[in-house]
Each structure stands twice: as C-alpha cells, then as structure tokens.
Design an enzyme around this catalytic site. Structure first.
Site, short mmCIF file in Angstrom:
data_model
loop_
_atom_site.label_atom_id
_atom_site.label_comp_id
_atom_site.label_asym_id
_atom_site.label_seq_id
_atom_site.Cartn_x
_atom_site.Cartn_y
_atom_site.Cartn_z
N ARG A 5 29.48 -30.18 32.64
CA ARG A 5 28.55 -30.35 33.76
C ARG A 5 28.35 -31.83 34.07
O ARG A 5 28.37 -32.68 33.17
CB ARG A 5 27.19 -29.72 33.42
CG ARG A 5 26.22 -29.77 34.59
CD ARG A 5 24.81 -29.32 34.19
NE ARG A 5 23.88 -29.54 35.28
CZ ARG A 5 22.56 -29.61 35.14
NH1 ARG A 5 22.02 -29.47 33.96
NH2 ARG A 5 21.80 -29.82 36.20
N HIS A 6 28.15 -32.14 35.33
CA HIS A 6 27.94 -33.52 35.78
C HIS A 6 26.68 -34.15 35.18
O HIS A 6 25.79 -33.47 34.66
CB HIS A 6 27.85 -33.55 37.31
CG HIS A 6 26.66 -32.79 37.83
ND1 HIS A 6 25.38 -33.28 37.81
CD2 HIS A 6 26.58 -31.54 38.36
CE1 HIS A 6 24.55 -32.39 38.31
NE2 HIS A 6 25.25 -31.32 38.66
N ARG A 55 28.63 -35.96 42.59
CA ARG A 55 28.07 -36.01 41.24
C ARG A 55 29.06 -35.54 40.19
O ARG A 55 29.06 -36.04 39.06
CB ARG A 55 26.75 -35.22 41.17
CG ARG A 55 26.82 -33.76 41.58
CD ARG A 55 25.41 -33.21 41.71
NE ARG A 55 25.32 -31.79 42.00
CZ ARG A 55 25.33 -31.26 43.23
NH1 ARG A 55 25.44 -32.07 44.27
NH2 ARG A 55 25.20 -29.95 43.40
N GLU A 79 29.06 -26.13 43.45
CA GLU A 79 27.90 -25.35 43.04
C GLU A 79 27.64 -24.23 44.04
O GLU A 79 28.16 -24.23 45.17
CB GLU A 79 26.68 -26.28 42.92
CG GLU A 79 25.40 -25.63 42.44
CD GLU A 79 25.54 -24.92 41.10
OE1 GLU A 79 26.23 -23.88 41.05
OE2 GLU A 79 24.95 -25.40 40.11
N HIS A 147 29.36 -27.78 37.85
CA HIS A 147 27.91 -27.74 38.02
C HIS A 147 27.31 -26.66 37.13
O HIS A 147 28.03 -25.78 36.63
CB HIS A 147 27.58 -27.47 39.48
CG HIS A 147 28.27 -28.41 40.43
ND1 HIS A 147 27.70 -29.58 40.87
CD2 HIS A 147 29.51 -28.37 40.99
CE1 HIS A 147 28.55 -30.21 41.66
NE2 HIS A 147 29.66 -29.49 41.75
#
Length: 237
Positions: A5-6, A55, A79, A147
């Site tokens: 995940r970012h 992101r 996302e 995400h």
C-alpha cells in the site's frame, strides 16, 4: 508477490475517502516509502507494477530507485471509485448519505457514492496483477503498489475467498504490505499488513509455508507505520 500500500497522504490523516481522487503523498508518506523501499529491495524483486494514481506511483518510484527496475503503471490497480463519497470524512458521509452509509455497514455489496462494487474492483485489479505476473520469471517476485481497498479485495479474490468474507482481511496500514506465495492449491497468504521482512516459519506448518516462500537478501527491521483508521477510511485509501 508483494502487495504494497502507498504511503500516507493528507487525506489519510484527515480521514477523507480518497477513492480515485489523485491525492499525493505528504512528507510523512514520502519518508515511509523510502524506509519501506529499503526493506523491500532486499527481496530482490523482478518487476514493479503500480496504480497510476500519484500516491502509489510515487511510492513505487522509491523502490525503483534502489533496484534499478522500471515501474509499470496500470490504471486497473486504482482504488475503488466511490462517486459522491470521495473527498468526504466519515461524519460527512453519515450526515449526507445516512441510508446509503447504513446499508453499506450492513452489507459491503453497496455502491458507495454511486461508485463501484467491491466485486467490480476485484474484476479489474486481479487481471492487472496477472498481466504483470506474466512478465515475471518462475520463482521471481512481483511488487504490486496499490491502495488499501483495492489491495484487500484483490487478495481476497486471489485466495479464493467468497466476496462476503473479504472484509475479514484487515486493512493495510500506510506503506505496509502483504506477501502471497504460489502453492500447489493456489495462492497462500504468507504475511499480512507487514512492515518487516518475512520471517521463517518454524513448527508443524513449516512445510506448507515453504511452498510459497519468498527469497530475501540480507536482514532488515521495520514496523507498521500506523494503525488502520476507521473502516471507511481504511477501505478507501
């Protein structure tokens, strides 16, 4: 395969539903990405694929800088699109869309803000992952930078879980990851919401775990960066 995940954004801190709004990393998120990349580089990945939202792409570039690998951007890894919920906090969603919010709390098969169903998100994310895996040699490691919500439903689908049980997978904290390995009966979840390199399994289940073992180089230590926020924020990272 590592599903990463970012890093943190300002909207994460504010508890706003990001969805497909292109919100960049904040200063903390950039530091998280650099720290996590140093650990993940020790896994000697063969390929990196990332959501094209900034992101995730910025997070992926930190690992690219250490490994020399390019980053393939794929919009299929974005996302969940959440329509009118995007940009709102939990409280704002409750106030503006009380019936829809209550329905979602009872049953996650709801179009939040008129957007995507979780199954529809999995329908685009999993093929994006499989496309990237096609270019990875046997025994190689793919890093997928995505995400919170899209990663959770993709992992659920890959593990063969029924959609109604995907919510049993906890959220990923910012810049934490899950590790999946291919076993004889499909994908196996080796690590979840991790912030350190995989540790060997010692015990009665060690043989089964070894089927999906991820090769590492050197040693590293790390911690999860933050606790997951509310269910709504965690699902919309």
């Amino acid at each position: 395969m590592v599903v990463w995940r970012h890093g943190q954004t300002e909207w994460n801190v504010e508890g706003r539903f990001q969805g497909q709004t292109d919100v960049p990393l904040d200063a903390v998120g950039r530091d998280q990405a650099r720290r996590a990349a140093r650990l993940l580089a020790a896994l000697r990945p063969h390929a990196i694929v990332a959501s094209d939202l900034s992101r995730a792409a910025e997070t992926a570039r930190e690992l690219s800088a250490l490994t020399g690998l390019g980053v393939a951007l794929d919009a299929g890894l974005r996302e969940t699109f959440a329509g009118t919920w995007q940009g709102l906090t939990d409280n704002e969603i409750r106030e503006k869309f009380p019936e829809q919010f209550a329905a979602w709390k009872r049953d996650h098969s709801v179009r939040r803000g008129g957007g995507e169903l979780e199954t529809e998100v999995a329908d685009r994310v999993v093929p994006a992952i499989l496309r990237a895996l096609d270019g990875v040699p046997a025994g190689g490691t793919l890093v997928v930078v995505s995400h919170g919500g899209s990663s959770r439903v993709a992992i659920g689908r890959l593990l063969g879980l029924p959609a109604e049980h995907w919510s049993s997978l906890g959220g990923l904290s910012n810049c934490c990851w899950s590790v999946l390995g291919e076993a004889t009966r499909g994908w196996r979840l080796l690590e979840h919401n991790a912030g350190s390199l995989p540790e060997p399994v010692i015990g009665d289940d060690a043989e089964a775990e070894a089927e999906g073992e991820v090769e590492t180089e050197g040693e590293g230590e790390g911690e999860g960066d933050s606790e997951a926020g509310s269910e709504t924020a965690a699902a919309a990272a």
